[in-house]
Design an enzyme around this catalytic site. Structure first.
Site, PDB file in Angstrom:
ATOM      1  N   GLY A 122     -30.532 -21.747  -4.858  1.00 32.17           N
ATOM      2  CA  GLY A 122     -29.402 -22.482  -5.423  1.00 32.17           C
ATOM      3  C   GLY A 122     -29.370 -23.918  -4.952  1.00 32.17           C
ATOM      4  N   THR A 162     -30.072 -26.696  -6.387  1.00 36.78           N
ATOM      5  CA  THR A 162     -29.566 -27.706  -7.322  1.00 36.78           C
ATOM      6  C   THR A 162     -28.059 -27.616  -7.544  1.00 36.78           C
ATOM      7  OG1 THR A 162     -30.046 -26.280  -9.228  1.00 36.78           O
ATOM      8  CG2 THR A 162     -31.777 -27.811  -8.535  1.00 36.78           C
ATOM      9  N   ASP A 211     -37.412 -16.903  -8.568  1.00 33.02           N
ATOM     10  CA  ASP A 211     -36.294 -16.396  -9.355  1.00 33.02           C
ATOM     11  C   ASP A 211     -35.764 -15.130  -8.699  1.00 33.02           C
ATOM     12  OD1 ASP A 211     -34.644 -15.265 -11.431  1.00 33.02           O
ATOM     13  OD2 ASP A 211     -35.702 -16.529 -12.856  1.00 33.02           O
ATOM     14  N   LEU A 212     -34.447 -15.023  -8.585  1.00 33.63           N
ATOM     15  CA  LEU A 212     -33.845 -13.827  -8.002  1.00 33.63           C
ATOM     16  C   LEU A 212     -34.103 -12.576  -8.836  1.00 33.63           C
ATOM     17  CD1 LEU A 212     -30.385 -15.141  -6.705  1.00 33.63           C
ATOM     18  CD2 LEU A 212     -32.427 -14.632  -5.374  1.00 33.63           C
ATOM     19  N   LEU A 249     -27.557 -19.230  -1.863  1.00 38.16           N
ATOM     20  CA  LEU A 249     -26.416 -19.854  -2.539  1.00 38.16           C
ATOM     21  C   LEU A 249     -26.536 -19.720  -4.055  1.00 38.16           C
ATOM     22  CD1 LEU A 249     -26.203 -23.130  -0.415  1.00 38.16           C
ATOM     23  CD2 LEU A 249     -25.225 -20.884   0.074  1.00 38.16           C
ATOM     24  N   ALA A 250     -27.555 -19.010  -4.523  1.00 38.94           N
ATOM     25  CA  ALA A 250     -27.778 -18.878  -5.967  1.00 38.94           C
ATOM     26  C   ALA A 250     -27.011 -17.689  -6.516  1.00 38.94           C
ATOM     27  CB  ALA A 250     -29.269 -18.705  -6.254  1.00 38.94           C
ATOM     28  N   GLN A 286     -24.836 -16.377 -10.571  1.00 37.53           N
ATOM     29  CA  GLN A 286     -24.073 -16.750 -11.764  1.00 37.53           C
ATOM     30  C   GLN A 286     -22.640 -16.827 -11.271  1.00 37.53           C
ATOM     31  OE1 GLN A 286     -21.790 -17.603 -14.183  1.00 37.53           O
ATOM     32  NE2 GLN A 286     -21.345 -15.419 -14.247  1.00 37.53           N
ATOM     33  N   LYS A 293     -20.405  -9.713  -6.287  1.00 40.95           N
ATOM     34  CA  LYS A 293     -20.360 -10.299  -4.949  1.00 40.95           C
ATOM     35  C   LYS A 293     -20.036  -9.238  -3.886  1.00 40.95           C
ATOM     36  CE  LYS A 293     -21.270 -14.762  -5.067  1.00 40.95           C
ATOM     37  NZ  LYS A 293     -22.349 -15.345  -4.245  1.00 40.95           N
ATOM     38  N   TYR A 352     -13.762 -19.364   0.044  1.00 41.97           N
ATOM     39  CA  TYR A 352     -12.714 -19.586  -0.955  1.00 41.97           C
ATOM     40  C   TYR A 352     -13.111 -20.815  -1.773  1.00 41.97           C
ATOM     41  CZ  TYR A 352      -9.742 -15.964   0.980  1.00 41.97           C
ATOM     42  OH  TYR A 352      -9.232 -14.739   1.347  1.00 41.97           O
TER      43      TYR A 352
END
EC number: 4.2.1.47
Length: 323
Positions: free
Chosen positions: A9, A11, A57-58, A79-80, A82, A152, A176
C-alpha cells in the site's frame, strides 16, 4: 547495516507518510505495488529514487514470497486493502480477497520466507461496528456492520493467531479515521476542506452533506504512521488502538473549515437526505490509554490544526490549478 522495511500500500496516504518516516530514520525502504497501481504514484513521486519498488499483489502468494525473498525486510507493514466502506457493499468478494485473505497470504509468506521479520497489520475501528461501549478499548468486542469491517476483523484475528501459533512478531494497530492532504476526495473530511477552498475561490457555490451531528474520532495520518513504527520498536508484539481519543461533529468540521477561509458555512452548506446517516447510539471513539502508557505515543496535531492544514493545502492546490 541499515534496517530494511517492506510496505504494502505504498502509494496510499499512510504508505507514503510511512515511507517518508522510515527514510528519515535511515531505513532502506521497499514498496510492494500492483502492476495496475503503478501509474498511481502521485503521493510518492517525491520519493522517486529513494524507495525500491517491487511488483506484487495480495491476491498472488507467490509474488508476496518473491518480494519478501528479494527485500529480506526487518519490518513489514501491511497497509494495502480495499478501504472504501461503501465500495465493500458493491464489491464484497473483492474486499474479502484483498482485505481478509490477502493478509492470510502475507502472513503465510512471512512464516515461510522471513519468520524473524516484524509485522504490522493495519486494522480498523470498523471492526467495532456498533460497539456496546464507548470509548472502545483493545478488549471491546468486535461487531462489524459492513463487508470491510468483517474483512478487517478476519485479518486482525489471523494476525493474532499467527503470533500465537508460530511465535511471529505480529501486531495490529486498530486505527480510527485519520486524515491528511493526501486523503481521497471521496472521504467526508477531505470533501469538506476541499469544498470550502473551492467556494472561497469561486469554483463552487454550495456543499451538500448528510447528518451534521454525526461525530467521528479524527486524527492526523502522520501521527498515526508514527504510532505504527513505534509498535514495531517495542520489545513485545501487541495490539493497540491508534486514535485521537476525542470526537468532533461534522458540524464542527464544517464550521472550522469555512472559518479558515473567512466564510459563514450556513450560507453555503445544505443537508441532503441522500447522504444522511442516523446518529450512532454509541459513539465510535478510541481509548488511547494503552498506547500512551506502554509506548508513550499520543497525537501531536489538534483537530483545528488538522483542518487548517488541509484547507491551506486545498487552497494552494486549487489556486495553482486555476492559474
Amino acid at each position: 547495516m541499515p534496517k530494511k522495511a517492506l510496505i504494502t500500500g505504498l502509494t496510499g496516504q499512510d504508505g507514503s507518510y510511512l515511507a517518508e518516516l522510515l527514510l528519515s530514520k535511515g531505513y532502506q525502504v521497499y514498496g510492494l505495488v500492483r502492476r495496475s497501481s503503478s501509474g498511481n504514484i502521485s503521493r510518492i513521486s517525491h520519493l522517486s529514487g529513494n524507495v525500491q519498488i517491487l511488483s506484487g499483489d495480495l491476491l498472488d502468494q507467490c509474488s508476496l514470497m518473491d518480494a519478501i525473498a528479494a527485500s529480506q525486510p526487518d519490518e513489514i507493514y501491511n497497509l494495502a486493502s480495499q478501504s472504501y466502506v461503501p465500495l465493500s457493499w458493491t464489491q464484497p468478494s473483492l474486499t474479502a480477497e484483498y482485505t481478509a485473505l490477502g493478509v492470510s497470504r502475507l502472513l503465510e509468506s512471512i512464516r515461510r520466507c522471513k519468520s524473524d521479520a516484524k509485522f504490522y497489520q493495519a486494522s480498523s475501528s470498523e471492526v467495532f461496528g456498533q460497539p456496546d461501549e464507548s470509548p472502545q478499548t483493545e478488549r471491546t468486542a468486535f461487531r462489524p456492520r459492513n463487508p470491510y469491517g468483517v474483512a478487517k476483523a478476519y485479518a486482525h484475528w489471523m494476525t493474532i493467531n499467527y503470533r500465537q501459533q508460530y511465535n511471529l512478531y505480529a501486531c495490529c494497530g486498530i486505527t480510527y479515521t485519520h486524515e491528511s492532504p493526501r486523503r481521497g476526495a471521496e472521504f467526508v473530511f477531505r470533501k469538506i476542506t476541499r469544498a470550502a477552498a473551492m467556494i472561497k475561490l469561486g469554483l463552487a457555490q454550495e456543499l451538500k452533506l448528510g447528518n451534521l451531528d454525526a461525530r467521528r474520532d479524527w486524527c492526523y495520518a502522520q501521527d498515526a504512521v508514527y504510532a505504527m513504527w513505534m509498535m514495531l520498536q517495542h520489545e513485545q508484539p501487541d495490539d493497540y488502538i491508534i486514535a485521537s481519543g476525542e470526537t468532533h461533529s461534522v458540524r464542527e468540521l464544517v464550521e472550522c473549515a469555512f472559518n479558515c477561509v473567512g466564510l459563514n458555512w450556513q450560507d453555503y452548506v445544505s443537508v441532503d437526505p441522500a447522504f444522511y446517516r442516523p446518529d450512532e447510539p454509541v459513539q465510535l471513539v478510541g481509548c488511547i490509554d494503552k498506547i500512551q502508557t506502554q509506548l508513550g505515543w499520543k497525537p501531536h496535531s489538534t483537530f483545528n490544526r488538522l483542518v487548517e492544514l488541509m484547507v491551506d493545502y486545498d487552497l494552494k492546490e486549487l489556486s495553482n490549478s486555476k492559474a
